[in-house]
Motif scaffolding. Structure first.
Motif, PDB file in Angstrom:
ATOM      1  N   ASN A  36       0.838  -1.189   0.000  1.00 49.89           N
ATOM      2  CA  ASN A  36       0.000   0.000   0.000  1.00 49.89           C
ATOM      3  C   ASN A  36       0.878   1.246   0.000  1.00 49.89           C
ATOM      4  O   ASN A  36       2.068   1.168   0.285  1.00 49.89           O
ATOM      5  CB  ASN A  36      -0.898   0.006   1.236  1.00 49.89           C
ATOM      6  CG  ASN A  36      -2.120  -0.866   1.044  1.00 49.89           C
ATOM      7  OD1 ASN A  36      -2.776  -0.797   0.009  1.00 49.89           O
ATOM      8  ND2 ASN A  36      -2.397  -1.711   2.010  1.00 49.89           N
ATOM      9  N   PRO A  37       0.287   2.414  -0.322  1.00 55.88           N
ATOM     10  CA  PRO A  37       1.059   3.649  -0.240  1.00 55.88           C
ATOM     11  C   PRO A  37       1.657   3.837   1.156  1.00 55.88           C
ATOM     12  O   PRO A  37       1.061   3.448   2.148  1.00 55.88           O
ATOM     13  CB  PRO A  37       0.030   4.733  -0.535  1.00 55.88           C
ATOM     14  CG  PRO A  37      -1.026   4.057  -1.328  1.00 55.88           C
ATOM     15  CD  PRO A  37      -1.068   2.652  -0.824  1.00 55.88           C
ATOM     16  N   GLY A  38       2.823   4.441   1.227  1.00 51.49           N
ATOM     17  CA  GLY A  38       3.523   4.602   2.504  1.00 51.49           C
ATOM     18  C   GLY A  38       4.434   3.400   2.702  1.00 51.49           C
ATOM     19  O   GLY A  38       4.182   2.326   2.199  1.00 51.49           O
ATOM     20  N   GLY A  39       5.500   3.584   3.428  1.00 53.79           N
ATOM     21  CA  GLY A  39       6.393   2.455   3.686  1.00 53.79           C
ATOM     22  C   GLY A  39       7.522   2.363   2.685  1.00 53.79           C
ATOM     23  O   GLY A  39       7.598   3.136   1.726  1.00 53.79           O
ATOM     24  N   ARG A  46       8.523   5.547  -5.637  1.00 54.48           N
ATOM     25  CA  ARG A  46       8.206   6.962  -5.859  1.00 54.48           C
ATOM     26  C   ARG A  46       9.472   7.795  -5.990  1.00 54.48           C
ATOM     27  O   ARG A  46       9.561   8.687  -6.842  1.00 54.48           O
ATOM     28  CB  ARG A  46       7.305   7.493  -4.745  1.00 54.48           C
ATOM     29  CG  ARG A  46       5.927   6.869  -4.812  1.00 54.48           C
ATOM     30  CD  ARG A  46       4.898   7.509  -3.904  1.00 54.48           C
ATOM     31  NE  ARG A  46       3.715   6.655  -3.836  1.00 54.48           N
ATOM     32  CZ  ARG A  46       2.739   6.639  -4.725  1.00 54.48           C
ATOM     33  NH1 ARG A  46       2.787   7.462  -5.760  1.00 54.48           N
ATOM     34  NH2 ARG A  46       1.718   5.826  -4.605  1.00 54.48           N
ATOM     35  N   GLN A  63       5.198   5.816 -13.910  1.00 51.29           N
ATOM     36  CA  GLN A  63       3.925   5.581 -13.260  1.00 51.29           C
ATOM     37  C   GLN A  63       4.116   4.588 -12.106  1.00 51.29           C
ATOM     38  O   GLN A  63       4.631   3.497 -12.300  1.00 51.29           O
ATOM     39  CB  GLN A  63       2.972   5.007 -14.302  1.00 51.29           C
ATOM     40  CG  GLN A  63       1.622   4.666 -13.772  1.00 51.29           C
ATOM     41  CD  GLN A  63       0.874   3.824 -14.767  1.00 51.29           C
ATOM     42  OE1 GLN A  63       0.791   4.166 -15.950  1.00 51.29           O
ATOM     43  NE2 GLN A  63       0.354   2.708 -14.302  1.00 51.29           N
ATOM     44  N   THR A  65       2.593   2.101  -9.435  1.00 50.84           N
ATOM     45  CA  THR A  65       1.386   1.323  -9.181  1.00 50.84           C
ATOM     46  C   THR A  65       1.557   0.598  -7.851  1.00 50.84           C
ATOM     47  O   THR A  65       2.586  -0.019  -7.615  1.00 50.84           O
ATOM     48  CB  THR A  65       1.188   0.271 -10.285  1.00 50.84           C
ATOM     49  OG1 THR A  65       1.284   0.925 -11.544  1.00 50.84           O
ATOM     50  CG2 THR A  65      -0.161  -0.406 -10.165  1.00 50.84           C
ATOM     51  N   ASN A  66       0.554   0.670  -7.001  1.00 45.56           N
ATOM     52  CA  ASN A  66       0.583  -0.107  -5.761  1.00 45.56           C
ATOM     53  C   ASN A  66      -0.159  -1.411  -5.990  1.00 45.56           C
ATOM     54  O   ASN A  66      -1.297  -1.409  -6.448  1.00 45.56           O
ATOM     55  CB  ASN A  66      -0.086   0.665  -4.622  1.00 45.56           C
ATOM     56  CG  ASN A  66       0.696   1.899  -4.238  1.00 45.56           C
ATOM     57  OD1 ASN A  66       0.394   2.998  -4.674  1.00 45.56           O
ATOM     58  ND2 ASN A  66       1.730   1.709  -3.452  1.00 45.56           N
ATOM     59  N   PRO A  68      -0.578  -4.361  -3.530  1.00 46.15           N
ATOM     60  CA  PRO A  68      -0.304  -5.076  -2.283  1.00 46.15           C
ATOM     61  C   PRO A  68      -0.748  -6.531  -2.368  1.00 46.15           C
ATOM     62  O   PRO A  68      -1.557  -6.891  -3.219  1.00 46.15           O
ATOM     63  CB  PRO A  68      -1.147  -4.320  -1.254  1.00 46.15           C
ATOM     64  CG  PRO A  68      -2.240  -3.691  -2.032  1.00 46.15           C
ATOM     65  CD  PRO A  68      -1.679  -3.406  -3.398  1.00 46.15           C
ATOM     66  N   GLY A  69      -0.219  -7.349  -1.516  1.00 47.21           N
ATOM     67  CA  GLY A  69      -0.663  -8.734  -1.430  1.00 47.21           C
ATOM     68  C   GLY A  69       0.453  -9.683  -1.087  1.00 47.21           C
ATOM     69  O   GLY A  69       1.451  -9.750  -1.808  1.00 47.21           O
ATOM     70  N   VAL A  71       2.895  -9.856   1.095  1.00 46.16           N
ATOM     71  CA  VAL A  71       4.256  -9.328   1.251  1.00 46.16           C
ATOM     72  C   VAL A  71       5.010  -9.411  -0.086  1.00 46.16           C
ATOM     73  O   VAL A  71       6.157  -9.848  -0.146  1.00 46.16           O
ATOM     74  CB  VAL A  71       5.033 -10.069   2.370  1.00 46.16           C
ATOM     75  CG1 VAL A  71       6.186  -9.217   2.880  1.00 46.16           C
ATOM     76  CG2 VAL A  71       4.142 -10.434   3.531  1.00 46.16           C
TER      77      VAL A  71
END
Lengths: 324, 504, 145
Positions: A36-39, A46, A63, A65-66, A68-69, A71
């Motif tokens: 996810n965003p952050g971390g 970014r 571009q 793209t997040n 997640p899933g 780890v």
């Protein structure tokens, strides 16, 4: 004939224009942050995306793209099955990802991807509260040798995750034998664990320095040892593990991979672009601001490093019983 | 005194034409993003990160834009709760309970104005608390250990018992289903995958926002399809376009109580805005629901959770700034943003970069005022949504929900999960099982389990740790008192109901 | 009554399977309580409560009649179709289909639904992809996008 030619070329231009407009997102360079965003992984994508554009190493913007899933497992599976030859795709990873692979938690092994390079690393540390009676790694290991369950250790990874494993390596190198008896408490982040350390709920924290450096400077916690080859300049009072006779390092590097079927040309271009990026003022500043030590390993050197780390981590995980 | 002068200099930095226009733009965009189901503060802030780089904004301007969007999405989340019975984001779930009934009664304008004012009150109280007590409160929050957090979650679940529904068995079952869903995925403590069937897509668990949008938005479409077409068109009227001042004033104490409760919930890292709005609502209901009007469109049932949710999101900035601990997904993104602006939140932030901290506080104040001003004309625009016939409105809502979910995770699987939750939500609604406890179980369950297990790891398996600190003992005593009060009130209203029936 | 009982029984079975599976999870070391205790703590009361609903169902359910059930099924089919066709068709075309079909299912005039679909699918694409910067493919994978 001529009219027809003009007509065709016009049509061609229109459709080319339309295609360029429509296809832009697909052709542009993409960096996937498998979280996810952050971390950390999001930061990697970014920041590197921004600097690649600033240095004109890619056309237009990168571009981000997040995805997640698991780890990073979802992204790993997707790249392996759908985009293994997409030279415009890079994916953020770190020691955490390799630990997952070594423990068989990803759908494929390290050979499924081409590893581009690492650009920086966070350093693992072992910390106690300022008023703790434990003064050194030797004190800590003595206490754990006497009674492995006497202390509560904590960090930001799950059991068998990187924060946990590198603490156990340090304990093993320090002579502690009953490693599974050491209690481990997982928190959602390094700072969460440190607040519990200050609050007196846990006794020892093992995590990355970048997140918790502020608490060392404010005098709330003390570093028993840092898991780097040399002392960290910002915390030069804290001895390394090696200085204390514990032969180990515990970096958490940040790097990138691309699909396994990407051509040698495209792979080499990426490696050289990333090396240029690494040497730029922009990256050196950004990495230090984020609390990373800039370290470069790229291309074949990095590929070899990944394979070695995967093997070492798998061996240790087996030794201490995380995997069978 | 020093605080005031620092704050004043914060305002002078913030009051440039560029920063003011960023403030307005941020508040407006934030409100829109927050109003769309599936899109919340996390997306809003994440969308902005590349923008601030692209425009080359300095740290102060970026912070102003960021806080404007942060509070804007919090304001926006309530709009679809009230107008469509679909929460725009997680903390807005509680607002559906009384907000949508108010809109159905023709009081959509009142509900929107009221929630705008309540949000303002909540956020303002939080920002005042932040300016006065931030370092102090952060130090106090450190003493909350895992056992105390567990006690806090027990309290939250005890209080939601009275929130919704007629049959307490169904309310409790709903919460348990939520807790069951919360355990799905990779267990963060042991790394063991649970209930995943080997599918990597479920390893991160069921994303609450995906379940939420499915449960509310898609089940709403299925509910609509039950009715005859002619019964639906123009079903909801709007009485008047001017909000009633007396309605707003009548909720002033609900707002204050909600703000205080929400603020405390926000200050505790890990509790966050959802817990703030739940506790505000259920305690307000217990305190003032004398005639059983809560759940039927009681203005206080809108004011309390809205004040609570905004106060909590303001309060959550305290552990984020002074400890570097993000209390929620939103503050986590904000933390990442601050770090990328070369601001390292932590114990030394207030000493080392006071200009930045107070600049942020000043921009939060201004964002609040701007949002209140911006919201009054927006009420008219949003209420006109009610005039759009459902055949046109609901497909657009569905499309926006899908995009909101898809554009973040890029996962078709998430869309399938969303549809599945739509069907589950529909069936549960048909069974008269309220969805709100389920959502809360899903939102809070993961932390509840982890804190129980952390506590047990710390005590090495001794259950008595749960009752060892005075914080947890106090929380359990409060929980028991709350339950006793609910039982007493229920018996009293039962008696009254009977005597009324005899009179009639 | 009967359908409440039936659905409560389904929830009971799910809770029972959940509890049984939950009790099988284990971890080698380090975690005192382990991953199985909480699912059991949650699963058993869920079984008891759903069981009590089977025995004493609190109120019945009014199911919609056949024609409305058919519309609901159609709506779910449209939504699933969207989920599966979004990547192959690209955002605007898929969204056009979603809005137009769902509008018609919800009882809108077919022609108006189609117009709404055309306008809104493009407007949403512009808003999300161009203005908000959330990338959405204009053309799907079958068009080489």
């Amino acid at each position: 004939m001529r009219v027809a030619a003009i007509w065709t070329s016009k049509l061609g231009m229109i459709s080319a224009g339309f295609m360029a407009f429509a296809a832009l997102p697909a052709d542009a360079t993409e960096c996937i942050a498998p979280s996810n965003p952050g971390g950390g992984w999001d930061f990697t994508c970014r920041t590197i995306g921004r600097i690649l554009t600033e240095l004109d190493l890619v056309d237009g913007n990168v571009q981000v793209t997040n995805m997640p899933g698991g780890v990073g497992a979802v992204t790993y599976a997707m790249v392996a099955s759908e985009r293994s030859d997409d030279a415009d795709l890079i994916v953020a990873t770190s020691t955490v990802g390799i630990t997952q692979i070594a423990q068989g938690k990803y759908p494929a092994g390290v050979d499924a991807m081409r590893w581009l390079g690492m650009l920086g690393a966070d350093v693992g540390v072992v910390a106690v509260a300022a008023d703790s009676e434990i003064q050194s790694m030797a004190d800590l290991n003595e206490a754990l040798k006497a009674d492995p369950s006497s202390l509560t250790t904590a960090g930001s990874s799950s059991i068998g995750g990187w924060d946990h494993i590198r603490l156990l390596i340090a304990a093993r190198e320090g002579g502690v034998e009953d490693l599974p008896a050491i209690r481990w408490v997982q928190f959602d982040g390094g700072t969460d664990a440190v607040t519990q350390l200050i609050g007196g709920q846990v006794d020892v924290v093992s995590t990355d320095i970048s997140e918790i450096g502020g608490f060392v400077e404010s005098g709330d916690i003390r570093l028993l040892g840092v898991m780097s080859d040399e002392r960290i300049p910002a915390f030069s009072d804290a001895p390394t593990m090696i200085e204390q006779g514990i032969e180990m390092t515990g970096y958490n590097w940040r790097g990138l991979y691309t699909g396994g079927d990407v051509s040698d040309d495209a792979y080499n271009t990426w490696v050289s672009n990333l090396e240029t990026l690494y040497n730029s003022e922009n990256w050196q500043t950004a990495a230090v601001e984020f609390g990373l030590v800039p370290i470069w390993r790229g291309g074949d050197d990095f590929e070899a490093y990944i394979r070695e780390q995967e093997k070492v981590t798998a061996d240790i995980s087996r030794d201490i019983g995380v995997i069978q | 005194m020093e605080t005031l002068s620092l704050l004043a200099s914060g305002f002078t930095v913030a009051l440039t034409p560029l920063n003011l226009s960023l403030l307005f733009a941020g508040c407006f965009v934030g409100t829109l993003i927050g109003a769309m189901p599936g899109l919340g503060p996390v997306n809003g802030v994440a969308i902005l990160i590349p923008l601030t780089f692209a425009f080359g904004l300095d740290a102060t301007s970026s912070l102003i834009l960021l806080s404007a969007v942060y509070f804007g999405t919090m304001y926006g989340g309530r709009i679809s709760s009230i107008l469509l019975n679909i929460p725009g984001d997680e903390p807005a779930v509680m607002t559906t309970l009384d907000g949508y009934p108010m809109a159905q009664k023709g009081q959509a304008v009142d509900a929107l104005a009221l929630s705008g004012v309540a949000s303002f009150v909540g956020a303002t109280i939080a920002v005042i608390g932040l300016s006065l007590f931030a370092p102090l409160l952060a130090r106090a929050a450190i003493h909350f250990g895992p056992a105390d957090y567990f006690a806090l979650y027990i309290m939250a679940f005890a209080t939601i018992g009275g929130v919704a529904g007629v049959d307490p068995r169904k309310t409790l079952l709903s919460a348990l289903i939520g807790l069951m869903i919360a355990t799905v995925g990779l267990d963060p403590i042991s790394g063991v995958p649970r209930y995943t069937g080997g599918n990597f897509h479920i390893y991160d668990g069921i994303e609450p926002i995906v379940a939420l949008v499915g449960l509310f938005a898609i089940s709403e479409i299925l509910m609509l399809l039950e009715k005859h077409i002619k019964d639906r068109v123009g079903a909801i009227r709007v009485d008047g376009w001017m909000p009633s001042l007396s309605t707003i004033l009548s909720t002033k104490w609900a707002m204050v109580r909600g703000s205080l409760i929400g603020f405390i919930a926000g200050v505790l890292p890990g509790a966050g805005a959802s817990l703030g709005s739940v506790m505000s609502y259920s305690i307000e209901k217990q305190a003032s629901d004398k005639d059983g009007t809560f759940g039927q469109g009681d203005p206080r049932g809108v004011a309390a959770p809205e004040a609570g949710n905004n106060a909590a999101s303001g309060g959550a900035l305290i552990p984020m700034l002074s400890l570097g601990v993000p209390g929620s997904g939103t503050t986590a993104v904000m933390l990442a943003m601050l770090i990328s602006l070369n601001v390292q939140p932590g114990p030394l932030l207030f000493e080392r970069q006071p200009d930045l901290v107070w600049g942020l506080v000043a921009s939060l104040y201004m964002a609040n005022v701007t949002l209140l001003i911006l919201n009054i004309p927006l009420i008219g625009i949003f209420t006109r949504l009610m005039a759009v016939p459902t055949w046109a409105l609901m497909p657009i809502v569905a499309a926006v929900s899908f995009v909101g979910v898809f554009s973040i995770s890029n996962s078709v699987f998430d869309l399938e999960v969303m549809i599945a939750f739509g069907v589950i939500g529909y069936i549960l609604r048909k069974m008269d099982i309220s969805l709100v406890p389920l959502v809360l179980g899903l939102l809070l369950g993961g932390d509840m389990e982890r804190n129980l297990r952390r506590a047990m790891s710390i005590s090495d398996g001794d259950w008595s740790i749960l009752l060892q600190s005075w914080i947890s003992i106090t929380l359990y005593v409060l929980t028991l008192a709350f339950l006793a009060l609910s039982v007493w009130l229920a018996m009293r209203s039962n008696k009254r109901g009977k005597s009324r029936r005899f009179e009639a | 009554m009967t359908s409440t009982r039936l659905l409560a029984a389904v929830i009971f079975v799910i809770a029972a399977v959940y509890t049984w599976y939950g009790s099988t999870y284990s971890v080698a070391f380090g975690d005192v309580l382990g991953p199985s205790v909480f699912p059991v703590i949650v699963g058993i009361p869920a079984m008891l409560l759903s069981g009590s609903l089977v025995v004493f169902p609190g109120g019945g359910i009014d199911w919609p009649d056949r024609s409305h059930l058919f519309r609901q099924a159609a709506a779910i089919a449209v939504l699933l179709g969207y989920a599966w066709l979004l990547t192959p068709l690209g955002f605007p075309i898929a969204t056009f289909g979603l809005i137009a079909a769902l509008g018609a299912v919800l009882g809108g005039d077919p022609l108006k639904s189609v117009v709404l679909g055309v306008v809104m699918s493009l407007a949403l694409w512009v808003m999300f992809d161009q203005i908000l910067g959330l990338p959405l493919a204009f053309l799907g994978s079958i068009f080489g996008g």
